[in-house]
Design an enzyme around this catalytic site. Structure first.
Site, mmCIF file in Angstrom:
data_model
loop_
_atom_site.group_PDB
_atom_site.id
_atom_site.type_symbol
_atom_site.label_atom_id
_atom_site.label_comp_id
_atom_site.label_asym_id
_atom_site.label_seq_id
_atom_site.Cartn_x
_atom_site.Cartn_y
_atom_site.Cartn_z
ATOM 1 C CE LYS A 6 -10.098 -0.952 -22.628
ATOM 2 N NZ LYS A 6 -10.538 -2.372 -23.246
ATOM 3 C CB SER A 7 -0.462 -0.693 -22.559
ATOM 4 O OG SER A 7 -1.060 0.156 -21.561
ATOM 5 C CB THR B 184 0.177 -0.600 -14.989
ATOM 6 O OG1 THR B 184 -1.087 -0.306 -14.390
ATOM 7 C CG2 THR B 184 0.294 -2.169 -15.359
ATOM 8 C CE LYS C 266 0.537 3.703 -12.655
ATOM 9 N NZ LYS C 266 -0.633 4.363 -12.750
ATOM 10 C CG ASN D 2 2.959 6.430 -16.300
ATOM 11 O OD1 ASN D 2 4.314 7.210 -16.436
ATOM 12 N ND2 ASN D 2 1.920 6.574 -16.818
ATOM 13 C CB THR E 234 -8.313 8.410 5.234
ATOM 14 O OG1 THR E 234 -8.930 6.770 5.065
ATOM 15 C CG2 THR E 234 -7.559 8.212 6.435
ATOM 16 C CE1 TYR F 230 -8.679 2.277 -18.245
ATOM 17 C CE2 TYR F 230 -9.835 0.422 -19.425
ATOM 18 C CZ TYR F 230 -8.630 1.014 -19.017
ATOM 19 O OH TYR F 230 -7.601 0.356 -19.053
HETATM 20 P P1 ATR Z 1 -4.587 4.120 -5.910
HETATM 21 O O1 ATR Z 1 -3.074 3.849 -6.241
HETATM 22 O O2 ATR Z 1 -5.663 3.600 -7.151
HETATM 23 O O3 ATR Z 1 -4.814 5.459 -5.884
HETATM 24 P P2 ATR Z 1 -4.663 3.731 -3.061
HETATM 25 O O4 ATR Z 1 -3.408 4.404 -2.840
HETATM 26 O O5 ATR Z 1 -5.006 2.607 -2.531
HETATM 27 O O6 ATR Z 1 -4.946 3.325 -4.658
HETATM 28 O O7 ATR Z 1 -6.007 4.925 -2.869
HETATM 29 C C1 ATR Z 1 -7.163 4.466 -3.064
HETATM 30 C C2 ATR Z 1 -8.229 5.677 -2.797
HETATM 31 O O8 ATR Z 1 -9.454 5.134 -3.081
HETATM 32 C C3 ATR Z 1 -8.196 6.025 -1.323
HETATM 33 O O9 ATR Z 1 -8.307 7.332 -1.618
HETATM 34 C C4 ATR Z 1 -9.153 5.514 -0.589
HETATM 35 O O10 ATR Z 1 -9.648 6.192 0.382
HETATM 36 P P3 ATR Z 1 -8.817 6.032 2.038
HETATM 37 O O11 ATR Z 1 -7.442 6.877 1.808
HETATM 38 O O12 ATR Z 1 -9.512 6.565 3.000
HETATM 39 O O13 ATR Z 1 -8.319 4.194 1.968
HETATM 40 C C5 ATR Z 1 -10.233 5.452 -1.747
HETATM 41 N N1 ATR Z 1 -11.190 4.462 -1.558
HETATM 42 C C6 ATR Z 1 -11.239 3.095 -1.727
HETATM 43 N N2 ATR Z 1 -12.259 2.751 -1.456
HETATM 44 C C7 ATR Z 1 -13.290 3.503 -1.238
HETATM 45 C C8 ATR Z 1 -14.799 3.481 -1.161
HETATM 46 N N3 ATR Z 1 -15.512 2.570 -0.976
HETATM 47 N N4 ATR Z 1 -15.267 4.895 -0.603
HETATM 48 C C9 ATR Z 1 -14.431 5.758 -0.677
HETATM 49 N N5 ATR Z 1 -13.091 6.079 -0.985
HETATM 50 C C10 ATR Z 1 -12.328 4.693 -1.196
#
Ligand code: ATR
Length: 270
Positions: free
Chosen positions: A16-17, A62, A66, A87, A154, A217
């Site tokens: 949408k940017s 994006t 990033k 960004n 985690t 969103y």
């Molecule tokens: P982003 O850049 O969008 O933050 P990312 O660095 O891959 O992407 O981080 C994704 C986040 O969503 C992490 O906190 C991940 O949890 P883990 O660190 O345990 O992997 C979390 N996440 C993704 N899918 C999830 C799910 N189904 N339930 C809970 N947390 C989830």
């Protein structure tokens, strides 16, 4: 002469940017163009070089670039340094590539200015510990919450972030099963919603007056917003306002003018 700007990502088709920046430019009378550029996964640095060779002035970056933008920049703002991500890129008077991040400040402006939500002295739960969360912690802590708890699947990643940001405020970390009590504000920064999943936050974390905020969103209420509403939260917001606010902050960095975001958010909602 028209100044060139663009957003780079992969995928980029639904960004949408371009519409947001076109609206800002029209509103402020700035003579700019702004396009979406699809960049190959291994072609980011070349794409930036080519953009500059064609008189490009500034870029939004994006997913998934990033962090690469952070590594490519010659100069970083302190907030970009702490976020570990960029960004917003632009070239300074010496033709050095400067990197900043506007996501976090965009989210905090959306919460506090657009929705009138106070963060000072509040108990805040941030869900997730990936790049998106890392990008919002500094401005959130600057707002002076009483407590900021990061919960992540985690747990070690949440602990790492809490250590990294400890000097900025009262921040701690835990796994989902250790979340206790209720919160004034809950922010979802996980990628769970992308696959229609929910992070396993206990329903007891939400009171009627808890402000719930999803950094994602969509055209429909997000999975998280929907769930928070079901738990009885009277305020459950998605991240469209954050998207427009981070864009406005980038526009301000590039053009020195702060656009009015309200009509643009309204236009996108419509
Ligand atoms: P982003 O850049 O969008 O933050 P990312 O660095 O891959 O992407 O981080 C994704 C986040 O969503 C992490 O906190 C991940 O949890 P883990 O660190 O345990 O992997 C979390 N996440 C993704 N899918 C999830 C799910 N189904 N339930 C809970 N947390 C989830």
């Amino acid at each position: 002469m028209t100044d060139r700007y663009a957003v780079m990502g992969n995928p980029i088709g639904h960004s949408k940017s371009p519409a947001i920046h076109a609206a800002f430019a029209q509103q402020t009378g700035q003579d700019i163009s702004y396009h979406a550029i699809l960049v190959e996964r291994d072609g980011f640095a070349d794409a930036v070089t080519e953009f500059r060779a064609h008189d490009g002035q500034g870029l939004n970056i994006t997913v998934p670039f990033k962090q690469e933008a952070y590594e490519l920049a010659d100069r970083l703002t302190p907030r970009a340094q702490r976020a570990g991500a960029v960004n917003t890129l632009y070239w300074n008077g010496e033709n050095l590539l400067c990197g900043d991040t506007t996501d976090g400040v965009g989210m905090v402006r959306d919460l506090t200015l657009n929705h009138g939500i106070q963060l000072r002295d509040k108990r805040i739960l941030v869900v997730g510990a990936g790049g998106a969360v890392r990008g919002v912690l500094e401005p959130l802590l600057e707002a002076g919450p009483r407590e900021l708890l990061i919960a992540n699947r985690t747990e070690a990643k949440a602990e790492q972030l809490a250590t990294l940001f400890a000097e900025l405020g009262a921040i701690s970390a835990c796994g989902f099963d250790a979340i206790e009590g209720s919160f004034d504000v809950i922010i979802n920064g996980t990628a769970a919603g992308l696959s229609g999943e929910l992070p396993p936050v206990p329903g007891t974390a939400i009171r009627k007056d808890t402000v719930c905020y999803d950094m994602m969103y969509g055209n429909q209420p997000t999975t998280f917003v929907h769930w928070c509403t079901e738990q009885g939260a009277q305020t459950a917001l998605d991240g469209l306002g954050m998207l427009v606010e981070q864009a406005a902050e980038s526009f301000f960095i590039w053009r020195g003018i702060r656009p009015d975001t309200a009509p643009v958010i309204q236009q996108l909602r419509g």
